[in-house]
Write a protein that holds these residues in place. Sequence first.
Motif, PDB file in Angstrom:
ATOM      1  N   ARG A  13       1.057  -0.906   0.025  1.00 38.31           N
ATOM      2  CA  ARG A  13       0.118  -0.092   0.006  1.00 38.31           C
ATOM      3  C   ARG A  13       1.296   1.396   0.188  1.00 38.31           C
ATOM      4  N   ALA A  14       2.037   0.957   0.923  1.00 39.74           N
ATOM      5  CA  ALA A  14       2.915   2.126   0.449  1.00 39.74           C
ATOM      6  C   ALA A  14       3.438   2.226  -0.177  1.00 39.74           C
ATOM      7  N   THR A  20       2.226   6.705  -7.129  1.00 42.49           N
ATOM      8  CA  THR A  20       0.746   7.738  -7.095  1.00 42.49           C
ATOM      9  C   THR A  20       1.714   9.200  -6.599  1.00 42.49           C
ATOM     10  N   ASP A  21       2.060   9.586  -5.830  1.00 41.10           N
ATOM     11  CA  ASP A  21       2.370  10.741  -5.625  1.00 41.10           C
ATOM     12  C   ASP A  21       4.005  11.729  -6.274  1.00 41.10           C
ATOM     13  N   VAL A  74       8.234   7.098  -5.540  1.00 37.14           N
ATOM     14  CA  VAL A  74       8.493   6.291  -6.403  1.00 37.14           C
ATOM     15  C   VAL A  74       8.910   6.132  -8.039  1.00 37.14           C
ATOM     16  N   ALA A  75       9.745   6.666  -8.550  1.00 35.53           N
ATOM     17  CA  ALA A  75       9.228   6.742 -10.538  1.00 35.53           C
ATOM     18  C   ALA A  75      10.394   6.541 -10.901  1.00 35.53           C
ATOM     19  N   GLY A  76      10.137   6.608 -12.533  1.00 32.89           N
ATOM     20  CA  GLY A  76      11.432   5.356 -13.545  1.00 32.89           C
ATOM     21  C   GLY A  76      11.358   4.459 -13.434  1.00 32.89           C
TER      22      GLY A  76
END
Length: 402
Positions: A171-172, A178-179, A182-184
């Motif tokens: 969930r975290a 989403t925010d 964590v990306a890429g």
Amino acid sequence: AELSAATGDRAETVAKWLHEQDERDHRSVSAATVLVVDEASMLATTDLAALTDTVQARGAKLVLVGDPAQIGPVQRAGGLLADLARRTGSAELTAVHRFAQPWEAHASQLLRRGEPTVLDAYARRDRIHPAADADAALDTVHARWYDALHDGHDALMMARSRADVDALNHRARTAAQTDGTVAGPVLAHAGGRDWQTGDLLRARRNDRRLTVGDTHVRNGDRYRVLAAAPDGGLVVDDMTDRGRTILPAAYLDQHATYGWASTIDGAQGATADVGILLARPGLDREHLYVAMTRGRHANHVHVTGTTGDPEHAEHRPVTAPVATLDDAVKTLQAAAVRVGAEQSALSLLEQPRGIRRGAASANPPLPSPAALRRQAELASARTPRPRHDVPPQPERSRSLSR
């Protein structure tokens, strides 16, 4: 890390220190040495015997610091801290300084003693939250954590089992994706997990070969993922500002997990602004006490009556629905009186002879290192009660001059 920060001196795990002493033949220990072991309730009997051997042989001093009411060693014989305190006496702290609110400091002491009525105090202050089912409990634990985090607080999610911890981490991580935290692209895939920039990683094994600052990767460390490394590894940054290191693919595959949530065992010794616990039937006093004392400003518990976890379902009692606050309080009261602490072999051997707890002679003899090892052998013959994570090992401070 906690001991090092408190003393300003270097600290090592007991396992590492004993390993180094074997290599050095105890030459670093002298009559001017004081060995301090923090979180000593987690100290296994065999390790205590080895430490006692060392200090006796070199004329040094051994100081054990810990709370016998907290969680003991994982799947190893233990329980001697309480016995030693009972038989020899000890210096005991009576004032609690962690909590921002005086009522919670007092409540924590009652919870430590297993007073079930203290849960009413938590309920009156909106710290106990019933959940209709496991999914609702997981969702509300995560929602409370997310709100606390975005209000600028250091919050810690906890659960008894790895299955619940994995669900909370999922969930975290979804929220972080989403925010944009964590990306890429996926930097590595190991241990059934995708790793991206910004992921929070928890180490689950000591590895002296992987250096971080002036120490090494330790069980319980948390790192932020920064970039890919050669051969499928990751460049990570320590969350306690020790610096960066590279975790190789083999370590990621076997000993790394997402690090937003923690088992209660793994959280022992940690401190946060807000502690948030997911509780199920079958929880014992020690785990409830540890989990409800991690937060400085607030400690919350979300209670579900469904197990939803096949990991050790055979050890859990028949469950009942938790539809109301009263149901949740009763579930926690049952936990408060359920003792899960392991007794030492010495205590078990005394019982058939009619020696009750607290009824020993005023000055009972201390066990020798050989006796400690024998107790460990006797205790290890029993089937160990299940544990769900391996907490960071007790720490020993660097030698201090008398």
